[in-house]
Motif scaffolding. Structure first.
Motif, short mmCIF file in Angstrom:
data_model
loop_
_atom_site.label_atom_id
_atom_site.label_comp_id
_atom_site.label_asym_id
_atom_site.label_seq_id
_atom_site.Cartn_x
_atom_site.Cartn_y
_atom_site.Cartn_z
N ASN A 14 118.08 8.29 61.08
CA ASN A 14 116.91 7.50 61.47
C ASN A 14 115.97 7.25 60.30
O ASN A 14 115.40 6.16 60.17
CB ASN A 14 116.16 8.19 62.61
N SER A 64 114.84 3.66 58.71
CA SER A 64 113.45 3.24 58.49
C SER A 64 113.25 2.72 57.07
O SER A 64 112.57 1.70 56.86
CB SER A 64 112.49 4.41 58.77
N GLU A 67 111.46 7.26 68.61
CA GLU A 67 112.45 6.71 67.69
C GLU A 67 112.32 5.19 67.58
O GLU A 67 112.27 4.64 66.46
CB GLU A 67 113.84 7.09 68.17
N ILE A 95 110.97 2.73 64.44
CA ILE A 95 111.74 1.62 63.88
C ILE A 95 110.89 0.35 63.83
O ILE A 95 110.91 -0.40 62.84
CB ILE A 95 113.03 1.39 64.70
N PHE A 151 110.18 10.57 63.23
CA PHE A 151 111.63 10.63 63.30
C PHE A 151 112.12 12.08 63.41
O PHE A 151 113.12 12.36 64.10
CB PHE A 151 112.27 9.97 62.08
#
Length: 321
Positions: free
Chosen positions: A166, A170, A222, A226, A270
């Motif tokens: 993750n 990003s 999450e 993003i 995250f």
């Protein structure tokens, strides 16, 4: 003095000051201090006579850049660690509020595209998620464990794998902004369609509530991160595409610094999201009200920290400081 005359009288000085910011390592402290004094005087004049003008915004940004250049080598106090998260990141988010709104709207649009596509074509999820994943999920549903995908790996390895992935996504959303924001937009499109199709797939199997409680348990943080990281990418691209009164290189570097600070601000989110997905989401036996409470608290935190708190700070007059 008319605004046009004010600009003509000082534009060359302001352009020289931009050059000082770019070549600060070779400029003496006295010259930097003198330039800062002159710019703040011009800013005060502009704030008095042309409060809503773009030239006031330009001078405020230039004064801030010069201030940061002068004090960047100054030994920081330990409180900087605290103020970084309580003031610097939120104020940067306030500066990028338009990019955040655009990022959210684009993502929401493609969630709807994914959902409508899945409703109209039940095989669409196979195109987006792959045959293996869809077949595995259908088997899990038939076995009475629709969310079994979240316990296919032990907790700690899953937490580390998800968190690292993750964070990489990003930074990818941020870096792709350099391609005129198109790369960041593509990433938003890809993730939005995938989420819309995935959630609608469970809806078609009568598992909307159960899937939502599981997916959004970690997904609230999450997905929000993003969207926020994509806002950083849009900020990067905007600096390159629309430099305004700055030179393109200066505007690009300004957008890059702003975007990077936003991305760094998403890393703790995250980590928490990865922890929840690795250690909590798999436990579908947890009371539904508890799971809904975690989702609500996560959403409340994101809205407060990235939307409400930045506005509060801005109203207090902290913008540009």
């Amino acid at each position: 003095m008319k605004e046009a005359s004010f600009i003509r009288s000082n534009i060359e000085k302001w352009q020289r000051t931009e050059g000082l910011v770019d070549a600060s390592e070779s400029i003496s402290p006295d010259d930097m201090a003198e330039a800062y004094t002159e710019i703040t005087a011009d800013l005060a004049f502009a704030q008095t006579h042309y409060r809503k003008s773009r030239i006031t915004v330009y001078l405020n940004d230039l004064a801030s850049a010069l201030h940061n250049t002068i004090y960047r080598n100054k030994k920081e106090k330990l409180t900087r660690i605290f103020t970084y998260w309580t003031h610097e990141v939120p104020l940067t988010m306030y500066d990028a509020r338009r990019e955040l709104l655009v990022s959210f709207l684009v993502f929401a649009l493609f969630i709807m595209v994914g959902a409508l596509s899945q409703l109209n074509d039940p095989g669409f999820s196979r195109l987006i998620l792959g045959d293996y994943y869809v077949d595995m999920t259908i088997d899990n549903i038939n076995y009475g464990e629709p969310m079994a995908v979240y316990n296919g790996e032990s907790e700690t390895p899953m937490f580390l794998h998800i968190t690292i992935n993750n964070v990489m996504v990003s930074f990818m959303a941020f870096v792709l902004g350099i391609f005129a924001c198109v790369g960041t937009g593509f990433l938003l499109m890809q993730n939005g369609i995938m989420l819309g199709a995935f959630q609608t797939f469970f809806f078609s199997h009568g598992l909307l509530v159960e899937s939502a409680l599981a997916i959004w348990l970690h997904g609230t943080l999450e997905i929000s991160a993003i969207i926020i990281s994509s806002a950083a990418g849009l900020a990067l691209g905007r600096g390159w595409l629309f430099p305004g009164t700055y030179k393109r290189g200066v505007a690009f570097r300004k957008g890059a610094r702003r975007g990077l600070k936003i991305v760094v601000g998403t890393v703790p989110i995250f980590i928490i999201a990865g922890f929840i997905e690795g250690f909590v989401t798999r436990h579908t036996e947890i009371n539904d009200m508890v799971r809904a409470g975690i989702i609500f608290c996560s959403l409340a935190f994101v809205i407060f920290y990235f939307v409400v708190w930045p506005r509060i700070l801005a109203k207090r007059g902290n913008v540009g400081r």
